[in-house]
Design a protein around this motif. Structure first.
Motif, short mmCIF file in Angstrom:
data_model
loop_
_atom_site.label_atom_id
_atom_site.label_comp_id
_atom_site.label_asym_id
_atom_site.label_seq_id
_atom_site.Cartn_x
_atom_site.Cartn_y
_atom_site.Cartn_z
N CYS A 1 0.86 -1.18 0.00
CA CYS A 1 0.00 0.00 0.00
C CYS A 1 0.90 1.24 0.00
O CYS A 1 2.03 1.19 0.48
CB CYS A 1 -0.89 0.02 1.24
N THR B 1 2.23 2.74 6.30
CA THR B 1 1.03 2.60 5.47
C THR B 1 -0.25 2.71 6.29
O THR B 1 -0.76 3.81 6.49
CB THR B 1 1.09 1.27 4.70
N SER B 2 -0.75 1.59 6.77
CA SER B 2 -2.08 1.59 7.40
C SER B 2 -2.14 2.37 8.71
O SER B 2 -3.13 3.04 9.00
CB SER B 2 -2.56 0.16 7.61
N LYS C 1 -2.21 6.25 8.26
CA LYS C 1 -3.48 6.65 7.64
C LYS C 1 -4.63 6.55 8.64
O LYS C 1 -5.54 7.38 8.64
CB LYS C 1 -3.74 5.78 6.40
N ASN D 1 -6.97 3.58 3.73
CA ASN D 1 -5.85 2.77 3.25
C ASN D 1 -6.37 1.82 2.18
O ASN D 1 -7.26 1.01 2.43
CB ASN D 1 -5.24 1.97 4.40
#
Length: 417
Positions: free
Chosen positions: A55, A349-350, A353, A360
């Motif tokens: 991602c 990433t996640s 976010k 995401n």
């Protein structure tokens, strides 16, 4: 436009294809097909050595200079650097001239970033002109696109002002930052107070300055409720304080800069001003604790804390030079040199976010393509030739790094280095 990513190893725990090598077909910005092998039908093909994808990476502390300090970095070049460094999104600090402390300034940033592959999210100033005296127009700025409020690298000394900010921001689910430094304790310190600062004759900034500020903010948060983010923590005790606060159920998150995970104050023996950062580089013991904080989940976010400084303000005596290091280009190679990919990819990433309330996009069919392309096994020495930023003040020059970003696919654009 249709793009085919060939033989890509997918690193995404939210994807059904996690740790599998697949071909990925992207049409008009949407992942339309993921299979073991997809035939090339006049597609734009990306076939790169040891290609891995995840991602899109999100850097939550980036400074570009514009408006006012374009000689350091402008938004156009900054977003290009971010894309080629693997970042599909960046949160941009308010430390420009004028400071991003009103609705029009936030809209200026957003408008300047239209059309780029990398998303720009403004972090607006918490106080007017980031002076720590009067609160800025938080609600209006959030309505214009600000995702959080922070006086970049400046602590709010006024306890009541921070209390009011935490209370007020709850009305619109705003996220308040508090920089972890007590200026009264830190004084004129420019290096971590300890053995190295004593040997080198540099004024020391004690870790106590960070701990007192964090303790104050956590007490205020416990009283007010709301959401607090503590950026770029740098010490063992800071990890412990935030760990205890999370156990209490407080809505507190924190980040760590990559240079605080990889470089210690031993670097200061050459008096190279590229190692002058804020907070200062700490001890090797602190590095170990911060890495443990990542692995245990106490630390939510890893950031480059990218801060371009022009040569006139950086190539000076250590005591006179301005704080800051660029970090976008070296970010992945540096952190991948000290942590396993599985230990930190979610911190790029996640997790960030989630902290900022952004979506995401998982790597799966019918999902929006917001993807970072990289090679985690590429070993190299980071040199001036690797710097894409306008300013060259990198703390990682001549360091051996592991892993290199190829670029990104985002906003229906493929950007490769």
């Amino acid at each position: 436009m249709t793009t085919l990513l060939k033989s890509a190893t997918i690193i995404d725990t939210s994807s059904p294809y996690h740790q599998q090598q697949k071909d990925i077909l992207i049409t008009d910005g949407i992942i339309t097909k993921i299979e073991d092998s997809i035939e090339n039908n006049n597609y734009q093909v990306v076939a790169l050595d040891n290609l891995h994808v995840s991602c899109g990476w999100f850097d939550t502390s980036v400074s570009f200079g514009e408006p006012g300090y374009e000689e350091r970095e402008n938004i156009k070049n900054g977003l290009d650097v971010a894309a080629k460094s693997g970042f599909t999104s960046v949160a941009v600090n308010a430390n420009s001239n004028p400071v991003i402390d009103n609705k029009a300034a936030v809209e200026f940033l957003r408008n300047k970033a239209n059309g780029f592959a990398t998303n720009l999210y403004p972090i607006a100033a918490l106080t007017q002109n980031s002076k720590g005296i009067d609160m800025a127009e938080l609600y209006d700025m959030q309505q214009s696109g600000a995702i959080a409020f922070a006086d970049y690298n400046k602590p709010v000394a006024n306890d009541n002002l921070m209390k009011i900010a935490l209370l007020y921001a709850q009305n619109f689910d705003g996220l308040v930052f508090s920089f972890p430094k007590n200026n009264s304790i830190a004084g004129e310190g420019i290096a971590n107070e300890g053995v190295n600062s004593t040997k080198l004759g540099l004024k020391g900034s004690p870790t106590l300055a960070e701990h007192i500020q964090i303790a104050r903010d956590l007490y205020l948060l416990e009283y007010t409720g709301g959401k607090l983010h503590i950026p770029t923590i740098s010490t063992t005790k800071s990890v412990e304080l935030i760990k205890e606060a999370k156990k209490k159920g407080l809505q507190v998150t924190c980040s760590v800069a990559i240079h605080h995970l990889t470089l210690s104050d031993d670097e200061l023996h050459g008096f190279d001003s590229n190692y002058k950062v804020n907070p200062p580089l700490r001890t090797k013991a602190d590095l170990k604790s911060l890495i443990k904080g990542i692995k245990s989940g106490v630390i939510d976010i890893i950031t480059s804390d990218h801060n371009p400084i022009d040569i006139e303000q950086k190539k000076l005596e250590f005591s006179e030079a301005k704080d800051g290091t660029i970090g976008l280009e070296s970010a992945f190679g540096a952190i991948n040199s000290v942590l396993n990919l599985q230990d930190f990819i979610e911190n790029l990433t996640s997790k960030p976010k989630s902290v900022f309330g952004l979506e995401n996009h998982s790597i799966k069919e019918n999902s929006k393509a917001e993807i970072t392309l990289f090679n985690p096994e590429h070993n190299y020495t980071f040199t001036r030739a690797d710097i894409l930023s306008t300013s060259k003040n990198s703390a990682f020059l001549d360091k051996k790094l592991k892993g290199k970003a190829y670029g990104i696919y985002a906003n229906n654009q493929l950007i490769l280095k």
